[in-house]
Design a protein around this motif. Structure first.
Motif, PDB file in Angstrom:
ATOM      1  N   ILE A   1       0.841  -1.200   0.000  1.00  0.00           N
ATOM      2  CA  ILE A   1       0.000   0.000   0.000  1.00  0.00           C
ATOM      3  C   ILE A   1       0.876   1.249   0.000  1.00  0.00           C
ATOM      4  O   ILE A   1       0.655   2.182  -0.773  1.00  0.00           O
TER       5      ILE A   1
ATOM      6  N   LEU B   1       2.475   1.747  -3.397  1.00  0.00           N
ATOM      7  CA  LEU B   1       1.520   2.257  -4.392  1.00  0.00           C
ATOM      8  C   LEU B   1       1.240   3.733  -4.177  1.00  0.00           C
ATOM      9  O   LEU B   1       1.180   4.513  -5.132  1.00  0.00           O
ATOM     10  N   LYS B   2       1.086   4.130  -2.896  1.00  0.00           N
ATOM     11  CA  LYS B   2       0.781   5.534  -2.600  1.00  0.00           C
ATOM     12  C   LYS B   2       1.942   6.426  -2.995  1.00  0.00           C
ATOM     13  O   LYS B   2       1.751   7.496  -3.564  1.00  0.00           O
TER      14      LYS B   2
ATOM     15  N   ALA C   1       2.035   6.776  -6.717  1.00  0.00           N
ATOM     16  CA  ALA C   1       0.995   7.676  -7.217  1.00  0.00           C
ATOM     17  C   ALA C   1       1.416   9.131  -7.027  1.00  0.00           C
ATOM     18  O   ALA C   1       1.237   9.972  -7.913  1.00  0.00           O
TER      19      ALA C   1
ATOM     20  N   TYR D   1      -2.861  18.770 -10.205  1.00  0.00           N
ATOM     21  CA  TYR D   1      -3.336  17.389 -10.167  1.00  0.00           C
ATOM     22  C   TYR D   1      -4.149  17.186  -8.892  1.00  0.00           C
ATOM     23  O   TYR D   1      -3.776  17.680  -7.834  1.00  0.00           O
ATOM     24  N   VAL D   2      -5.267  16.465  -8.995  1.00  0.00           N
ATOM     25  CA  VAL D   2      -6.087  16.170  -7.822  1.00  0.00           C
ATOM     26  C   VAL D   2      -5.624  14.847  -7.240  1.00  0.00           C
ATOM     27  O   VAL D   2      -5.698  13.816  -7.892  1.00  0.00           O
ATOM     28  N   LEU D   3      -5.116  14.889  -5.988  1.00  0.00           N
ATOM     29  CA  LEU D   3      -4.638  13.668  -5.349  1.00  0.00           C
ATOM     30  C   LEU D   3      -5.783  12.885  -4.730  1.00  0.00           C
ATOM     31  O   LEU D   3      -5.815  11.668  -4.775  1.00  0.00           O
ATOM     32  N   GLU D   4      -6.726  13.578  -4.112  1.00  0.00           N
ATOM     33  CA  GLU D   4      -7.800  12.894  -3.410  1.00  0.00           C
ATOM     34  C   GLU D   4      -9.067  13.707  -3.541  1.00  0.00           C
ATOM     35  O   GLU D   4      -9.069  14.912  -3.260  1.00  0.00           O
TER      36      GLU D   4
ATOM     37  N   LYS E   1     -13.642  13.232  -3.438  1.00  0.00           N
ATOM     38  CA  LYS E   1     -14.841  12.404  -3.422  1.00  0.00           C
ATOM     39  C   LYS E   1     -15.985  13.204  -4.047  1.00  0.00           C
ATOM     40  O   LYS E   1     -17.144  13.058  -3.674  1.00  0.00           O
TER      41      LYS E   1
ATOM     42  N   THR F   1     -18.856  14.625  -6.674  1.00  0.00           N
ATOM     43  CA  THR F   1     -19.923  13.915  -7.387  1.00  0.00           C
ATOM     44  C   THR F   1     -19.452  13.441  -8.763  1.00  0.00           C
ATOM     45  O   THR F   1     -18.992  14.255  -9.555  1.00  0.00           O
ATOM     46  N   PRO F   2     -19.600  12.138  -9.062  1.00  0.00           N
ATOM     47  CA  PRO F   2     -19.216  11.676 -10.393  1.00  0.00           C
ATOM     48  C   PRO F   2     -20.093  12.335 -11.457  1.00  0.00           C
ATOM     49  O   PRO F   2     -21.304  12.464 -11.268  1.00  0.00           O
ATOM     50  N   GLY F   3     -19.489  12.766 -12.532  1.00  0.00           N
ATOM     51  CA  GLY F   3     -20.247  13.363 -13.629  1.00  0.00           C
ATOM     52  C   GLY F   3     -20.384  14.866 -13.523  1.00  0.00           C
ATOM     53  O   GLY F   3     -20.566  15.548 -14.511  1.00  0.00           O
ATOM     54  N   LEU F   4     -20.329  15.405 -12.270  1.00  0.00           N
ATOM     55  CA  LEU F   4     -20.426  16.862 -12.119  1.00  0.00           C
ATOM     56  C   LEU F   4     -19.151  17.417 -11.480  1.00  0.00           C
ATOM     57  O   LEU F   4     -18.313  17.983 -12.162  1.00  0.00           O
TER      58      LEU F   4
ATOM     59  N   GLU G   1     -11.178  17.134 -12.194  1.00  0.00           N
ATOM     60  CA  GLU G   1     -10.047  16.258 -12.484  1.00  0.00           C
ATOM     61  C   GLU G   1      -9.911  15.989 -13.968  1.00  0.00           C
ATOM     62  O   GLU G   1      -8.843  15.624 -14.435  1.00  0.00           O
TER      63      GLU G   1
END
Lengths: 218, 228
Positions: B43, B46-47, B50, B131-134, B136, B138-141, B146
């Motif tokens: 983990i 990977l982090k 990224a 760049y957006v690291l993290e 949450k 709304t998907p699509g809006l 990003e």
């Protein structure tokens, strides 16, 4: 021996397989008592993480892992756990496997973990899992319980994939991240937003129930 | 009388309940610790990968990097893992010349805390990558912050010039309504992701106000480092 007898032997094998109790235990969850389309259980992840087919598949696999492992452990401890503390024990066991899945997904891919995010920990309260523990694993052998877990898990994956592919196809114009339509295709953004989840679920339930009605009528 | 009814009529002793719960608890704790220990190295790898990828993403033309932490008004080089510190990553080209500094920043978005990384070029005095690291959002809006190429184009040369005394920014970075961007320090917002794009403007604004004067003052320090 001619071909006919061979065929008959084959028929016998498939008929035997289909009617054997083990296969039946598995198929029950996958189709006849499908958790998404028939029992309509576990709606939170079904509606929330199916905006793409890949997310649906990953969520389905994670849930199946938890379902299978918790069914096995609960079933093997079924004679040890006193009835009064069974729900607490089941939740403890389920939460453990969910935590393990959480670490595993983080170890597999950062991107996937970003996409599934908060919903992984919510597998704990997925009623499919507690439902199977209480209704099945606590009363049946380890072998039968693992088959039940696998079947229900596969049924859940099937449901999530059905929703995810329709939503991704219409809302994003792709399937598993691969663009399907020409550039002129206007995405229906609403399909990957929460209302799209309800629309798609309604559509699939309509298809399933129409099929069932027709079968009953004939 | 069926099985379930028969069982509820028998009352198990408290000690038996307690031993069962403790026993299950111990098994569960063991499983969790094992899987945590087992997956931890991967983990973290990977982090780190990224983050590394993101750093190279926000500073065009960099080949090597060094990480520094902010201590008061100065920077100190760090190696390995550092937690809970304002970190900056200086990027150098193949001749060891400083080409930019990547800064981590965070702030409240629409759904949850947004963590971003941006690249600052002290020679151009501008933000050159984002760049957006993290997130949450709304998907699509909201997640257009990003993906939307028009929005990301804002950060290819976002003005972050310093005023005469080199202590403050001439203009604070700010998000404006979509289509009304006039100045080089403004971020053109996204229709349908108003809150998210404004949040990015705010995070950038407060982070550049704090960090850019410090980075500019220390640019010779960053420059010297690789030659030592």
């Amino acid at each position: 021996m001619n071909i006919e007898t061979k065929n008959r032997a084959n028929d016998g094998f498939w008929a035997n397989l289909a009617s054997s109790p083990s296969t039946d235990e598995f198929l029950k969850g996958l189709w006849r008592e499908n958790p998404v389309f028939v029992q309509v259980l576990g709606m939170c992840p079904t509606l929330a993480v199916t905006n793409t087919a890949q997310n649906g598949l990953a969520m389905g696999l994670a849930t199946t892992f938890v379902l299978l492992m918790s069914n096995i452990l609960i079933s093997s401890l079924r004679n040890v756990i006193p009835k009064q503390v069974r729900i607490a024990s089941y939740l403890l066991i389920i939460a453990t496997f969910v935590t393990m899945v959480d670490y595993l997904i983080q170890a597999i891919s950062v991107e996937l973990y970003k996409a599934l995010g908060a919903f992984i920990s919510l597998i704990v309260v997925n009623c499919v899992i507690l439902g199977r523990a209480e209704a099945f694993a606590s009363k049946n052998s380890v072998w039968k319980s693992s088959l039940d877990g696998l079947g229900m898990g596969s049924g859940f994956i099937l449901g999530l994939l059905c929703l995810g592919s329709v939503r991704e196809l219409l809302g994003n114009g792709s399937f598993f991240g691969i663009p399907v339509f020409a550039d002129s295709f206007q995405e229906w953004v609403i399909m990957i937003l929460p209302p799209g989840g309800f629309f798609t679920l309604a559509l699939w339930l309509l298809i399933f129930n129409a099929r069932k009605q027709r079968k009953l009528a004939s | 009388m069926n099985e379930a009814q028969k069982n509820t009529t028998e009352v198990a002793s408290s000690s038996k309940m307690l031993t069962t719960m403790v026993g299950i608890g111990v098994i569960c704790a063991l499983l969790i610790v094992l899987s945590f220990q087992g997956t931890l190295p991967r983990i973290e790898k990977l982090k780190a990968e990224a983050l590394e990828k993101a750093i190279f993403n926000v500073i065009p033309g960099m080949v090597t990097k060094k990480t520094f932490r902010l201590e008061g008004n100065h920077f100190k080089e760090v190696t390995g893992k550092v937690k809970d510190a304002q970190l900056v990553h200086a990027g150098y080209d193949k001749d060891g010349k400083l080409v930019g500094v990547a800064v981590e920043a965070s702030g409240m978005g629409f759904a949850d805390v947004l963590r971003i990384l941006y690249g600052y070029d002290p020679i151009k005095q501008a933000v050159v990558g984002f760049y957006v690291l993290e997130s949450k959002e709304t998907p699509g809006l909201g997640d257009k912050i990003e993906k939307d190429p028009a929005f990301l184009a804002n950060f290819e040369a976002l003005d972050a010039a310093l005023s005469e005394d080199k202590n403050t920014l001439k203009n604070t970075v700010v998000t404006v309504k979509h289509g009304t961007k006039k100045n080089a320090w403004e971020v053109d917002g996204i229709t349908g992701a108003t809150i998210s794009s404004r949040a990015i403007g705010n995070i950038m604004g407060s982070s550049t106000t704090q960090m850019v004067p410090l980075l500019y003052k220390n640019k010779d320090f960053f420059e010297e480092k690789p030659n030592q």
